[in-house]
Design a protein around this motif. Structure first.
Motif, PDB file in Angstrom:
ATOM      1  N   PHE A 115     -23.199  29.497 -69.971  1.00 55.29           N
ATOM      2  CA  PHE A 115     -22.426  30.627 -70.702  1.00 55.29           C
ATOM      3  C   PHE A 115     -22.077  31.716 -69.468  1.00 55.29           C
ATOM      4  N   LEU A 116     -23.061  31.992 -68.627  1.00 53.71           N
ATOM      5  CA  LEU A 116     -22.999  32.992 -67.553  1.00 53.71           C
ATOM      6  C   LEU A 116     -22.054  32.458 -66.489  1.00 53.71           C
ATOM      7  N   ALA A 117     -21.983  31.233 -66.503  1.00 50.18           N
ATOM      8  CA  ALA A 117     -21.248  30.438 -65.485  1.00 50.18           C
ATOM      9  C   ALA A 117     -19.664  30.457 -65.889  1.00 50.18           C
ATOM     10  N   TRP A 118     -19.350  30.220 -67.115  1.00 49.02           N
ATOM     11  CA  TRP A 118     -18.046  30.107 -67.627  1.00 49.02           C
ATOM     12  C   TRP A 118     -17.525  31.671 -67.791  1.00 49.02           C
ATOM     13  N   ASN A 119     -18.527  32.641 -68.223  1.00 45.78           N
ATOM     14  CA  ASN A 119     -18.128  34.050 -68.409  1.00 45.78           C
ATOM     15  C   ASN A 119     -17.702  34.571 -67.079  1.00 45.78           C
ATOM     16  N   ALA A 120     -18.459  34.014 -65.859  1.00 49.39           N
ATOM     17  CA  ALA A 120     -17.943  34.579 -64.469  1.00 49.39           C
ATOM     18  C   ALA A 120     -16.849  33.862 -63.851  1.00 49.39           C
ATOM     19  N   GLY A 121     -16.121  33.124 -64.427  1.00 50.39           N
ATOM     20  CA  GLY A 121     -14.907  32.443 -63.986  1.00 50.39           C
ATOM     21  C   GLY A 121     -15.041  31.239 -63.495  1.00 50.39           C
ATOM     22  N   VAL A 122     -16.184  30.619 -63.633  1.00 47.96           N
ATOM     23  CA  VAL A 122     -16.464  29.144 -62.819  1.00 47.96           C
ATOM     24  C   VAL A 122     -15.639  27.983 -63.509  1.00 47.96           C
ATOM     25  N   ARG A 123     -14.781  27.524 -62.765  1.00 48.58           N
ATOM     26  CA  ARG A 123     -14.165  26.529 -63.660  1.00 48.58           C
ATOM     27  C   ARG A 123     -14.229  25.205 -62.886  1.00 48.58           C
ATOM     28  N   PRO A 125     -15.524  21.399 -62.872  1.00 49.21           N
ATOM     29  CA  PRO A 125     -16.315  20.637 -63.905  1.00 49.21           C
ATOM     30  C   PRO A 125     -17.817  20.064 -63.552  1.00 49.21           C
ATOM     31  N   TYR A 126     -17.766  19.806 -62.469  1.00 47.29           N
ATOM     32  CA  TYR A 126     -19.329  19.277 -62.210  1.00 47.29           C
ATOM     33  C   TYR A 126     -19.937  20.423 -62.135  1.00 47.29           C
ATOM     34  N   ALA A 127     -20.113  21.602 -61.836  1.00 46.97           N
ATOM     35  CA  ALA A 127     -20.873  22.731 -62.286  1.00 46.97           C
ATOM     36  C   ALA A 127     -21.519  22.802 -63.691  1.00 46.97           C
ATOM     37  N   ILE A 128     -20.331  22.384 -64.579  1.00 46.91           N
ATOM     38  CA  ILE A 128     -20.724  22.488 -66.118  1.00 46.91           C
ATOM     39  C   ILE A 128     -21.545  21.133 -66.122  1.00 46.91           C
ATOM     40  N   LEU A 129     -20.978  19.985 -65.721  1.00 48.31           N
ATOM     41  CA  LEU A 129     -21.782  18.623 -65.932  1.00 48.31           C
ATOM     42  C   LEU A 129     -23.250  18.691 -65.528  1.00 48.31           C
ATOM     43  N   TRP A 130     -23.528  19.311 -64.596  1.00 49.10           N
ATOM     44  CA  TRP A 130     -24.793  19.261 -63.859  1.00 49.10           C
ATOM     45  C   TRP A 130     -25.697  20.211 -64.766  1.00 49.10           C
ATOM     46  N   LEU A 131     -25.152  21.075 -65.353  1.00 51.15           N
ATOM     47  CA  LEU A 131     -25.726  22.150 -66.410  1.00 51.15           C
ATOM     48  C   LEU A 131     -26.170  21.067 -67.583  1.00 51.15           C
ATOM     49  N   VAL A 132     -25.065  20.245 -68.132  1.00 51.34           N
ATOM     50  CA  VAL A 132     -25.214  19.351 -69.127  1.00 51.34           C
ATOM     51  C   VAL A 132     -26.566  18.515 -68.914  1.00 51.34           C
ATOM     52  N   ALA A 133     -26.503  18.100 -67.536  1.00 44.95           N
ATOM     53  CA  ALA A 133     -27.845  17.071 -67.246  1.00 44.95           C
ATOM     54  C   ALA A 133     -28.987  17.875 -67.206  1.00 44.95           C
ATOM     55  N   LEU A 134     -29.098  19.174 -66.720  1.00 45.19           N
ATOM     56  CA  LEU A 134     -30.250  19.952 -66.875  1.00 45.19           C
ATOM     57  C   LEU A 134     -30.840  20.020 -68.227  1.00 45.19           C
ATOM     58  N   ILE A 135     -29.880  20.209 -69.143  1.00 47.82           N
ATOM     59  CA  ILE A 135     -30.280  20.300 -70.472  1.00 47.82           C
ATOM     60  C   ILE A 135     -30.894  19.089 -71.219  1.00 47.82           C
ATOM     61  N   ALA A 186     -11.909  28.547 -81.632  1.00 49.84           N
ATOM     62  CA  ALA A 186     -10.358  28.919 -82.192  1.00 49.84           C
ATOM     63  C   ALA A 186     -10.500  30.315 -82.266  1.00 49.84           C
ATOM     64  N   SER A 187     -11.400  31.104 -82.713  1.00 51.12           N
ATOM     65  CA  SER A 187     -11.394  32.248 -83.113  1.00 51.12           C
ATOM     66  C   SER A 187     -11.958  33.408 -81.871  1.00 51.12           C
ATOM     67  N   VAL A 188     -13.050  33.179 -81.263  1.00 51.22           N
ATOM     68  CA  VAL A 188     -13.281  34.093 -80.444  1.00 51.22           C
ATOM     69  C   VAL A 188     -13.437  33.598 -78.766  1.00 51.22           C
ATOM     70  N   GLY A 189     -13.330  32.112 -78.710  1.00 53.68           N
ATOM     71  CA  GLY A 189     -13.293  31.443 -77.232  1.00 53.68           C
ATOM     72  C   GLY A 189     -14.523  30.726 -76.972  1.00 53.68           C
ATOM     73  N   VAL A 190     -14.534  29.894 -75.929  1.00 56.13           N
ATOM     74  CA  VAL A 190     -15.634  28.881 -75.549  1.00 56.13           C
ATOM     75  C   VAL A 190     -16.719  29.830 -75.148  1.00 56.13           C
ATOM     76  N   ASN A 191     -16.548  30.905 -74.380  1.00 58.50           N
ATOM     77  CA  ASN A 191     -17.784  31.427 -73.844  1.00 58.50           C
ATOM     78  C   ASN A 191     -18.874  31.915 -75.161  1.00 58.50           C
ATOM     79  N   TRP A 192     -18.079  32.443 -76.336  1.00 63.84           N
ATOM     80  CA  TRP A 192     -19.070  32.754 -77.420  1.00 63.84           C
ATOM     81  C   TRP A 192     -19.741  31.426 -77.838  1.00 63.84           C
ATOM     82  N   ALA A 193     -19.203  30.448 -77.782  1.00 71.09           N
ATOM     83  CA  ALA A 193     -19.465  29.127 -78.336  1.00 71.09           C
ATOM     84  C   ALA A 193     -21.088  28.531 -77.605  1.00 71.09           C
ATOM     85  N   PHE A 194     -20.708  28.835 -76.169  1.00 75.31           N
ATOM     86  CA  PHE A 194     -22.098  28.629 -75.263  1.00 75.31           C
ATOM     87  C   PHE A 194     -23.017  29.728 -75.736  1.00 75.31           C
ATOM     88  N   LEU A 195     -22.750  30.839 -75.733  1.00 77.00           N
ATOM     89  CA  LEU A 195     -23.718  31.918 -76.061  1.00 77.00           C
ATOM     90  C   LEU A 195     -24.318  31.536 -77.440  1.00 77.00           C
TER      91      LEU A 195
END
Length: 442
Positions: A115-123, A125-135, A186-195
């Motif tokens: 959530f923090l990465a996306w909210n900070a403007g990180v775009r 893909p591998y930054a997101i994927l490595w966090l997926v791997a950590l989860i 659809a209503s408030v954005g991806v960042n809220w989904a992550f949060l």
């Protein structure tokens, strides 16, 4: 631990008939700690599955590549496979409740970092994927302990109900999580989904801190490093043929049964000629079959032996696949997929219960961890095998072949003499360690 009056496991009053049916199948919920844990689990897992839709969406948004979307599954599964044996050893050696708490906190913080990465403007893909791997690392750590912990929350007589209800909350979560994700995005954005996904872990953490159950530890009987512990567990599985047969059948389901969940896309387009809504209906049929069959599955355990329950479920699974392989009717396929959903829950919940009923307490976490590894590895292998057959001979031929094999294997295990037989699924609990501990206490 129970809200009801204490009884010996499996005991019934002499003047009362054995209870069966819908209400009795939910009996694990009578136990306070299981009910609290179950409610926390369904809320948290629903939130966790929000990312199963959100992550592929943002990866495709960033790259426009279907291949990169496919990599999401790799980052989700591979770390869990690696961590499965480690999680199993931790579940046998340490306090299971504490292991689960640690892993859930790890998943919560990793999702919050997304959530923090996306909210900070990180775009990237591998930054997101490595966090997926950590989860996935923390998820792999928690799964064996989570499965073994059910045994600590209910008496043995209610274990089938507990395991089935645990499978039910998983199926409900898989159905609800992506749907909620779609509404949030659809209503408030991806960042809220992550949060929302990150905050959902607070539900199960709260439940875990409210529990009164103290897991029974036999850690003194777990010797050596993690490698040796899992080698010992592998040898134990081979020695206990009932557990071996249960794991063998779960691999069969992973190889030949699980691919139908992804092949519905091909069926919808190439066979039934339906749009995205029709493909969604095919997938929904699988989920509804699993959800609505849970009380039936738990109730049948009171009437059927494990070999009958598991063998019958695998055969029904195979029959459902066979029907889909032969029919050109969308409606008939929907009915067959509902039957497959019923059979999938019946088979997998019963296999998990059979293993837990048979396995020695000090091996429970490691055996469940190794079972998770081989079952998870069967997914990509089965997907590649059925996809290859579909490309060569057509998707229905591929599904038909899978169905026939799933019908034939249980019949062979029933009919062929030897130590690897379906009847071994009815083997009794290995209570050598409990008896040893009792003799020492005496």
């Amino acid at each position: 631990m129970s809200l009801s009056s204490p009884k010996a496991p499996g005991a019934t009053a002499p003047d009362q008939p054995v209870q069966t049916g819908f209400i009795h199948s939910l009996r694990a919920l009578k136990h306070r700690d299981f009910a609290i844990f179950w409610i926390g689990a369904i809320l948290t897992n629903t939130g966790k599955f929000i990312t199963t839709l959100a992550v592929p969406m943002v990866i495709y948004q960033m790259t426009g590549s279907a291949t990169m979307v496919g990599l999401v599954a790799t980052f989700q599964y591979v770390p869990g496979v690696i961590m499965g044996p480690i999680g199993g050893s931790l579940a046998d050696k340490l306090n299971r409740r504490k292991v689960i708490i640690f892993a859930q906190i790890g998943m919560m913080l990793s999702t919050f970092a997304m959530f923090l990465a996306w909210n900070a403007g990180v775009r990237e893909p591998y930054a997101i994927l490595w966090l997926v791997a950590l989860i996935a690392v923390f998820n792999g750590m928690t799964l064996p302990g989570w499965a073994a912990f059910i045994n600590d929350l209910v008496p043995r007589s209610d274990l089938m109900s507990g395991v089935t209800l645990n499978s039910l909350q998983g199926n409900i979560s898989k159905a609800m999580g992506p749907a909620i994700a779609g509404a949030i995005i659809a209503s408030v954005g991806v960042n809220w989904a992550f949060l929302c996904s990150a905050l959902s872990f607070l539900f199960v953490l709260t439940a875990l801190f409210l529990l009164r159950t103290v897991p029974i530890s036999f850690s003194s009987h777990v010797q050596g490093n993690i490698l040796k512990q899992n080698i010992d567990a592998g040898a134990y599985i081979w020695l206990k043929k009932g557990i071996f047969v249960a794991i063998l059948l779960s691999v069969l389901i992973g190889l030949l049964g699980n691919p139908i969940y992804s092949l519905t896309v091909v069926l919808g387009k190439d066979v039934y000629g339906v749009d995205a809504g029709g493909v969604g209906a095919l997938s929904l049929a699988l989920g509804l079959g699993a959800i609505f069959s849970a009380p039936l599955v738990a109730g049948l355990h009171d009437r059927l032996k494990m070999s009958q329950m598991i063998g019958g479920s695998v055969v029904v699974y195979g029959l459902g696949l066979t029907v889909i392989g032969l029919t050109d009717s969308f409606v008939v396929a929907m009915v067959a997929l509902v039957a497959i959903g019923v059979a999938a829950l019946g088979a997998l919940a019963s296999i998990n219960t059979a293993i837990q009923l048979m396995v020695a307490t000090h091996f429970r976490g490691r055996v469940l961890g190794l079972r998770h590894v081989v079952y998870t590895l069967s997914f990509p292998v089965g997907g590649l095998l059925t996809g290859w057959l579909a490309d060569l001979h057509g998707v229905q031929t591929s599904i038909l072949a899978c169905g026939i094999v799933m019908i034939v294997v249980p019949i062979i295990l029933y009919a062929v003499p030897g130590s690897v037989r379906m009847v071994r699924l009815n083997d009794p609990h290995d209570d050598q360690i409990e008896r040893l501990e009792a003799s020492r206490a005496a």
